[in-house]
Design a protein around this motif. Structure first.
Motif, PDB file in Angstrom:
ATOM      1  N   ARG A 123       0.855  -1.381  -0.298  1.00 22.39           N
ATOM      2  CA  ARG A 123       0.019  -0.003  -0.176  1.00 22.39           C
ATOM      3  C   ARG A 123       0.584   0.776   0.103  1.00 22.39           C
ATOM      4  NH1 ARG A 123      -2.747  -1.411   4.472  1.00 22.39           N
ATOM      5  NH2 ARG A 123      -4.452  -2.688   2.497  1.00 22.39           N
ATOM      6  N   ASP A 124       1.905   1.082   0.420  1.00 23.11           N
ATOM      7  CA  ASP A 124       2.940   2.353   0.947  1.00 23.11           C
ATOM      8  C   ASP A 124       3.206   2.571  -0.712  1.00 23.11           C
ATOM      9  OD1 ASP A 124       2.689   2.886   3.347  1.00 23.11           O
ATOM     10  OD2 ASP A 124       3.861   1.132   3.891  1.00 23.11           O
ATOM     11  N   VAL A 125       3.752   1.309  -1.699  1.00 21.04           N
ATOM     12  CA  VAL A 125       4.792   1.257  -2.803  1.00 21.04           C
ATOM     13  C   VAL A 125       3.154   2.274  -3.252  1.00 21.04           C
ATOM     14  CG1 VAL A 125       5.730   0.342  -4.621  1.00 21.04           C
ATOM     15  CG2 VAL A 125       5.705   0.027  -2.370  1.00 21.04           C
ATOM     16  N   LYS A 139      -7.664   2.982  -8.848  1.00 28.10           N
ATOM     17  CA  LYS A 139      -8.094   1.167  -8.858  1.00 28.10           C
ATOM     18  C   LYS A 139      -6.589   0.133  -9.568  1.00 28.10           C
ATOM     19  CE  LYS A 139     -12.625   1.710  -6.210  1.00 28.10           C
ATOM     20  NZ  LYS A 139     -14.189   1.117  -6.657  1.00 28.10           N
ATOM     21  N   PRO A 140      -5.409   0.263  -9.012  1.00 28.68           N
ATOM     22  CA  PRO A 140      -4.652  -0.860 -10.131  1.00 28.68           C
ATOM     23  C   PRO A 140      -5.298  -2.254 -10.060  1.00 28.68           C
ATOM     24  CG  PRO A 140      -4.069  -0.396  -8.058  1.00 28.68           C
ATOM     25  CD  PRO A 140      -4.995   0.664  -7.687  1.00 28.68           C
ATOM     26  N   ASN A 141      -4.387  -2.642 -11.273  1.00 32.67           N
ATOM     27  CA  ASN A 141      -4.747  -4.117 -10.819  1.00 32.67           C
ATOM     28  C   ASN A 141      -3.388  -4.453 -10.163  1.00 32.67           C
ATOM     29  OD1 ASN A 141      -4.330  -6.965 -12.165  1.00 32.67           O
ATOM     30  ND2 ASN A 141      -5.081  -5.964 -14.120  1.00 32.67           N
ATOM     31  N   MET A 142      -4.179  -5.534  -9.254  1.00 38.17           N
ATOM     32  CA  MET A 142      -3.339  -6.305  -8.508  1.00 38.17           C
ATOM     33  C   MET A 142      -3.021  -7.427  -9.129  1.00 38.17           C
ATOM     34  SD  MET A 142      -3.568  -4.222  -5.520  1.00 38.17           S
ATOM     35  CE  MET A 142      -2.286  -4.868  -5.025  1.00 38.17           C
ATOM     36  N   GLU A 162       5.190 -10.396   4.963  1.00 38.39           N
ATOM     37  CA  GLU A 162       4.351 -11.053   5.588  1.00 38.39           C
ATOM     38  C   GLU A 162       3.745 -10.480   4.072  1.00 38.39           C
ATOM     39  OE1 GLU A 162       2.770 -10.945   9.171  1.00 38.39           O
ATOM     40  OE2 GLU A 162       3.085  -9.197   8.830  1.00 38.39           O
ATOM     41  N   GLY A 163       2.214 -12.224   4.104  1.00 42.94           N
ATOM     42  CA  GLY A 163       1.451 -11.939   2.986  1.00 42.94           C
ATOM     43  C   GLY A 163       1.897 -11.483   1.635  1.00 42.94           C
ATOM     44  N   LYS A 164       0.805 -11.686   0.680  1.00 40.93           N
ATOM     45  CA  LYS A 164       0.743 -11.720  -0.767  1.00 40.93           C
ATOM     46  C   LYS A 164       1.157 -10.583  -0.910  1.00 40.93           C
ATOM     47  CE  LYS A 164      -1.992 -15.823  -0.659  1.00 40.93           C
ATOM     48  NZ  LYS A 164      -2.947 -16.381  -1.259  1.00 40.93           N
ATOM     49  N   PHE A 165       2.037 -10.354  -2.479  1.00 38.44           N
ATOM     50  CA  PHE A 165       2.265  -8.603  -3.613  1.00 38.44           C
ATOM     51  C   PHE A 165      -0.041  -8.631  -3.700  1.00 38.44           C
ATOM     52  CE2 PHE A 165       6.699 -10.426  -4.055  1.00 38.44           C
ATOM     53  CZ  PHE A 165       7.113 -10.050  -3.163  1.00 38.44           C
ATOM     54  N   ASN A 166      -0.287  -9.400  -3.867  1.00 41.30           N
ATOM     55  CA  ASN A 166      -1.276  -8.257  -4.515  1.00 41.30           C
ATOM     56  C   ASN A 166      -2.335  -8.238  -3.595  1.00 41.30           C
ATOM     57  OD1 ASN A 166      -2.126 -10.944  -3.667  1.00 41.30           O
ATOM     58  ND2 ASN A 166      -3.076 -11.100  -5.325  1.00 41.30           N
ATOM     59  N   GLN A 167      -1.624  -7.734  -2.756  1.00 44.73           N
ATOM     60  CA  GLN A 167      -2.774  -7.259  -1.276  1.00 44.73           C
ATOM     61  C   GLN A 167      -1.997  -6.085  -0.592  1.00 44.73           C
ATOM     62  OE1 GLN A 167      -1.939 -10.610   1.496  1.00 44.73           O
ATOM     63  NE2 GLN A 167      -4.506 -11.422   0.771  1.00 44.73           N
ATOM     64  N   ILE A 172       6.711  -6.075   2.980  1.00 43.50           N
ATOM     65  CA  ILE A 172       7.613  -6.160   2.458  1.00 43.50           C
ATOM     66  C   ILE A 172       9.131  -5.349   2.482  1.00 43.50           C
ATOM     67  CG2 ILE A 172       7.098  -6.839  -0.253  1.00 43.50           C
ATOM     68  CD1 ILE A 172       7.850  -3.957  -0.681  1.00 43.50           C
ATOM     69  N   ALA A 173      10.357  -6.241   2.738  1.00 45.91           N
ATOM     70  CA  ALA A 173      12.135  -5.233   2.427  1.00 45.91           C
ATOM     71  C   ALA A 173      12.582  -5.075   1.389  1.00 45.91           C
ATOM     72  CB  ALA A 173      12.783  -6.692   3.435  1.00 45.91           C
TER      73      ALA A 173
END
Length: 215
Positions: A123-125, A139-142, A162-167, A172-173
């Motif tokens: 979300r930050d990105v 509303k980007p295409n996740m 933690e989590g998935k990239f489409n969430q 992320i680090a």
């Protein structure tokens, strides 16, 4: 090439030698520490191996026209193709996400600890590529987002924690490798191109053309 290492290495050392070379050719970078679930950041045995056998790996890769380099301060090894071949060219949206990651890393540099990873969320990105540099729609295409993050993780620029990239909540680090993936000069160049496109939709420059990575 001096074959002393290959001649005297144990079977286990030869296997790690091959593994390290293949990682460098496929992922570009090998970092000092890696994240392991339940353990946090731990020393990367492949980085330690490269530290001990840097010259042997460097000489071998040079035969294939790859230049092995290291950034001891920031803790990673990486390769560049001396013929400027085998580049990974990012499309415009992937470039925008990489740019956003670099900006977030820059903003956090003074607060980074010894591990030198900047932790953020998807979300930050997206806030940067939707609001600051509107390359993505509101509303980007996740699935596009997921593909972009996956490419960058495959090249050891980020690591999913933690989590998935489409969430949006995915943590992320951002690894210090981003400093060589996007130099300050390239960062300023791509920012200027993106800003130009905000006011000129027919601009000929494409950020993806300006940023050919992972040589």
């Amino acid at each position: 090439m001096n074959f002393d290492f290959v001649t005297n290495a144990t079977a286990k050392e030869l296997e790690q030698f091959k593994s390290v070379c293949n990682q460098l050719l496929s992922r570009t970078y090998i970092v000092r520490t890696i994240y392991q679930p339940g353990k946090g950041r731990v020393d990367n045995p492949d980085y330690l191996f490269l530290s001990r056998h840097y010259e042997a790996v460097q000489e071998y890769l040079s035969l294939l026209d790859w230049d092995l380099r290291r950034d001891e301060l920031n803790g990673y090894f990486y390769v560049l193709n001396t013929d400027e071949a085998n580049r990974c060219n990012l499309n415009k949206k992937e470039t925008a996400i990489l740019l956003a990651l670099r900006l977030i890393y820059e903003e956090n540099m003074e607060r980074l600890g010894l591990e030198q990873d900047a932790v953020c969320t998807v979300r930050d990105v997206l806030e940067k590529v939707v609001t600051d540099y509107p390359v993505f729609p509101a509303k980007p295409n996740m699935e596009e987002v997921k593909r972009a993050f996956t490419v960058l993780e495959n090249h050891s620029v980020i690591q999913r924690l933690e989590g998935k990239f489409n969430q949006g909540s995915c943590r992320i680090a951002i690894l210090p490798t981003i400093l060589s993936a996007v130099s300050s000069e390239k960062l300023n160049l791509v920012v200027s191109v993106l800003k130009k496109e905000e006011t000129d939709e027919e601009a000929e420059e494409n950020p993806a053309d300006q940023l050919a990575l992972f040589q």
